[in-house]
Design an enzyme around this catalytic site. Structure first.
Site, PDB file in Angstrom:
ATOM      1  N   HIS A 182       1.151  -8.853  -3.612  1.00  0.00           N
ATOM      2  CA  HIS A 182       0.175  -7.777  -3.350  1.00  0.00           C
ATOM      3  C   HIS A 182       0.982  -6.495  -3.175  1.00  0.00           C
ATOM      4  O   HIS A 182       1.380  -6.123  -2.077  1.00  0.00           O
ATOM      5  CB  HIS A 182      -0.636  -8.104  -2.085  1.00  0.00           C
ATOM      6  CG  HIS A 182      -1.709  -7.108  -1.777  1.00  0.00           C
ATOM      7  ND1 HIS A 182      -2.976  -7.181  -2.297  1.00  0.00           N
ATOM      8  CD2 HIS A 182      -1.703  -5.993  -0.996  1.00  0.00           C
ATOM      9  CE1 HIS A 182      -3.703  -6.173  -1.852  1.00  0.00           C
ATOM     10  NE2 HIS A 182      -2.953  -5.431  -1.065  1.00  0.00           N
ATOM     11  N   ASP A 234       0.845  -1.198   0.000  1.00  0.00           N
ATOM     12  CA  ASP A 234       0.000   0.000   0.000  1.00  0.00           C
ATOM     13  C   ASP A 234       0.879   1.246   0.000  1.00  0.00           C
ATOM     14  O   ASP A 234       2.097   1.164   0.123  1.00  0.00           O
ATOM     15  CB  ASP A 234      -0.959  -0.001   1.204  1.00  0.00           C
ATOM     16  CG  ASP A 234      -0.224   0.126   2.530  1.00  0.00           C
ATOM     17  OD1 ASP A 234       0.837  -0.517   2.677  1.00  0.00           O
ATOM     18  OD2 ASP A 234      -0.690   0.859   3.418  1.00  0.00           O
TER      19      ASP A 234
END
Ligand code: G3I
Ligand code: 9MR
Length: 593
Positions: free
Chosen positions: A510, A185
């Site tokens: 991810h 992120d």
């Protein structure tokens, strides 16, 4: 590609998959896919029962057998109960490129035996931080095909209502540029930056000669400062902006209200906030700034005044924490009170005794003022908890041990007991390793397989390297290597968890840039969090193998943030582990047989 891989994972361990060369290779010979030092143990794991007890070590082209060995009797794996045999070729040490051939099973991925065998992965892991840099273009010259535009300038971060003070009311705009993106992120978290940057600085403090010559091809590579310190400074300069100059308190994180989509940094333009000051942030900040002030002091000519600035910042954050010893960052509680709501990573530690120990240790070692040594109980009990983002006690102990010859009498008297504790902890880690089916320190119990378990393996390795440095006993570095072997392929899912390294390595982390950049290969040098016993319930992605045991719960799918995200606090101990072993290879007799 995803669909195919998913089917293979679901179907289990015995299927053939295609290697990079297009040749069929079995998935059930598991080994460090990079290779081995001539003077280190060399072990591969063979999954599944088969006839025939011999194995052959062959040149990589398969033409010449250089060593023949006997597989061990099969034993049931501690978690999956699958039968496991070991091919041990430690007796062979001639440098070269090889494959293992096991009749009835097949050929392994090819690997090297040579000195410096982990030099490339050590450098790549550190270069991984360059790829995480925010607020700056990554030009092709340094980033190769992963070049990208700057995003998140963070030149106008907004003070969130949870962080409002008289002098900086909600809505105040502050300049908080640079730093690394935390993980997959795009947010920046002080708590996690603490252990990450502290671990990189510890690697430098422990192995300065090694880092002096390392060139990573980053923008600062041509200066006189070791690249590891230039890279760490990218984050430290951001951390400095997170301190409120009015009171010394430190904001917990700089964040979007909600996670960005899977887009490139330059496309992410949501407003960003600094949120509530907290004790965890203040103490992590104090610890790492105190440590950094000591490290960068030797580079005063390159960075005039920086070391002093860092020490002042550290002491002010420490003083704030003394006055605010229980300021928990409770995101859920804040969300009931303030808008906008914030739903990004919480890093919501609630217990700060370990942060006090780490900060006190760093401030004491950097200033030699006894008041820091006595400010908190540095040895409240006998436990030796493995470092993680919410547990940093041992970072303080490593620092005290590292500087044992340069302490005041007050601390010197505790050094023998401290060294004994570090040694005993390492003994506990290596106990029983040879009796385990994978022969890695990692995986003694299911508890090792948590979110970010790769960092468990790496941090165990750091503890073992510390024990090696204190005792010179080779068994500790051998234990550390077993965990590097784990991370690079000798594990129950057969993956090298370092992107870009190994024929079967993580391809779909991810990680927003890797997902959104349109380039097939993931950004290299990033460590997947790896196996997580509870990943399937935590991220609910499809494709986890049915009935997976704790050590098998991993999917190489970008959906899987609970088993396949990357994060800076996982990369940093990997860098320490790989670099430390490289740095010690001659001393420990690994480079030559
Ligand atoms: O502490 C317990 C332990 O006692 C128990 O045995 C174990 C069993 O699963 O769980 C442990 O708690 C876990 C905790 O991490 C500590 O390891 C939680 O279940 C688990 O949910 C928690 O995961 C954290 C995750 O965020 C979710 O909050 C990870 O440590 C942490 O690395 C991760 O960090 C995220 C950031 O929030 C956002 N950015 C990405 C980053 C990496 O995924
Ligand atoms: O991408 C996020 C990742 O960095 C975090 O570790 C994870 C857990 O906090 O959350 C991820 O974001 C997911 C969100 O929590 C739920 N919706 C899907 C998001 C991933 O695309």
């Amino acid at each position: 590609m995803h669909a195919l891989k998913k089917i293979l994972t679901v179907a289990g361990f015995s299927l053939l998959i295609s290697s990079a060369q297009g040749q069929a290779v079995p998935d059930n010979i598991r080994l460090n896919q990079i290779g081995f030092y001539p003077g280190a143990p060399k072990v591969a794991v063979v999954v599944g029962e088969n006839n025939g007890g011999e194995f052959y070590l062959k040149t990589a082209d398969g033409t010449k057998t250089v060593f023949t060995g006997q597989l061990t009797q099969s034993k049931l794996n501690e978690f999956s109960k699958k039968p496991i045999r070991i091919a041990n070729f430690s007796g062979f040490s001639k440098p070269g490129s090889y494959v293992l051939e096991i009749p009835g099973v097949g050929k392994s991925y090819s690997f090297d035996i040579k000195p410096d065998v982990h030099q490339a992965v050590a450098a790549a892991g550190l270069k991984g931080f360059y790829y995480q840099r925010m607020s700056i273009d990554l030009p092709e010259k340094y980033a190769g095909k992963w070049h990208r535009k700057a995003g998140h300038p963070d030149s106008k971060a907004i003070v969130h209502p949870s962080a409002a003070s008289d002098k900086r009311p909600a809505g105040t705009v502050i300049y908080s540029t640079r730093g690394w993106l935390d993980a997959g992120d795009y947010n920046k978290y002080i708590v996690n930056s603490g252990i990450t940057t502290g671990t990189l600085l510890a690697a430098y403090e422990d192995f300065p000669e090694y880092f002096k010559t390392q060139k990573l091809n980053i923008p600062e590579s041509s200066n006189q400062v070791p690249d590891v310190l230039d890279e760490a400074l990218w984050n430290l300069r951001w951390m400095l902006t997170m301190q409120d100059p009015n009171d010394g308190g430190v904001y917990h994180k700089l964040t979007n209200p909600a996670f960005d989509g899977m887009i490139m940094p330059d496309k992410a333009d949501k407003p960003r906030y600094v949120v509530q000051k907290g004790t965890g942030a203040a103490l992590n900040f104090a610890a790492v700034m105190a440590q950094a002030s000591r490290v960068y002091k030797n580079f005063n000519r390159d960075f005039p005044g920086l070391s002093d600035t860092m020490l002042t910042a550290a002491t002010r954050a420490w003083e704030w924490a003394q006055k605010n010893p229980k300021a928990i960052y409770d995101q859920d509680a804040n969300n009931k009170q303030f808008a906008p709501q914030v739903t990004t990573g919480a890093y919501g530690d609630r217990e700060f005794s370990d942060e006090f120990i780490w900060a006190a240790s760093e401030l004491y070692v950097s200033t030699k003022q006894d008041k820091y040594y006595t400010a908190v109980n540095l040895f409240p009990d006998d436990t030796m908890p493995l470092p993680s983002w919410n547990q940093v006690r041992l970072l303080g102990y490593y620092t005290l041990a590292r500087h044992q010859n340069n302490l005041t009498p007050l601390a010197k008297k505790d050094v023998p007991a401290l060294k004994e504790r570090l040694r005993a902890f390492a003994d506990e880690l290596i106990a029983g390793v040879d009796a385990r089916t994978y022969r890695t320190v990692m995986g003694k119990t299911e508890k090792d397989y948590i979110w970010g378990s790769s960092s468990v393996a790496a941090n165990q390795g750091i503890a073992l390297i510390n024990a090696y440095k204190l005792t010179g006993d080779k068994k500790y570095i051998v234990g550390a290597i077993s965990n590097l072997d784990y991370l690079l392929g000798r594990n129950a899912v057969g993956y090298s968890f370092l992107t870009g390294f190994g024929e079967k390595s993580t391809l779909n982390p991810h990680h927003r840039p890797s997902v959104a950049d349109g380039i097939k290969e993931p950004v290299p040098g990033l460590l997947s969090g790896g196996t997580n016993a509870r990943a399937n319930v935590q991220d609910k992605c499809a494709g986890y193998p049915a009935n997976a045991s704790a050590d098998e719960m991993y999917i190489d799918h970008d959906c899987s943030y609970a088993s396949n995200e990357i994060a800076i606090n996982w990369n940093a101990p990997f860098v320490y582990l790989a670099s430390g072993i490289e740095a010690l290879q001659d001393k420990a007799g690994l480079a030559k047989k």
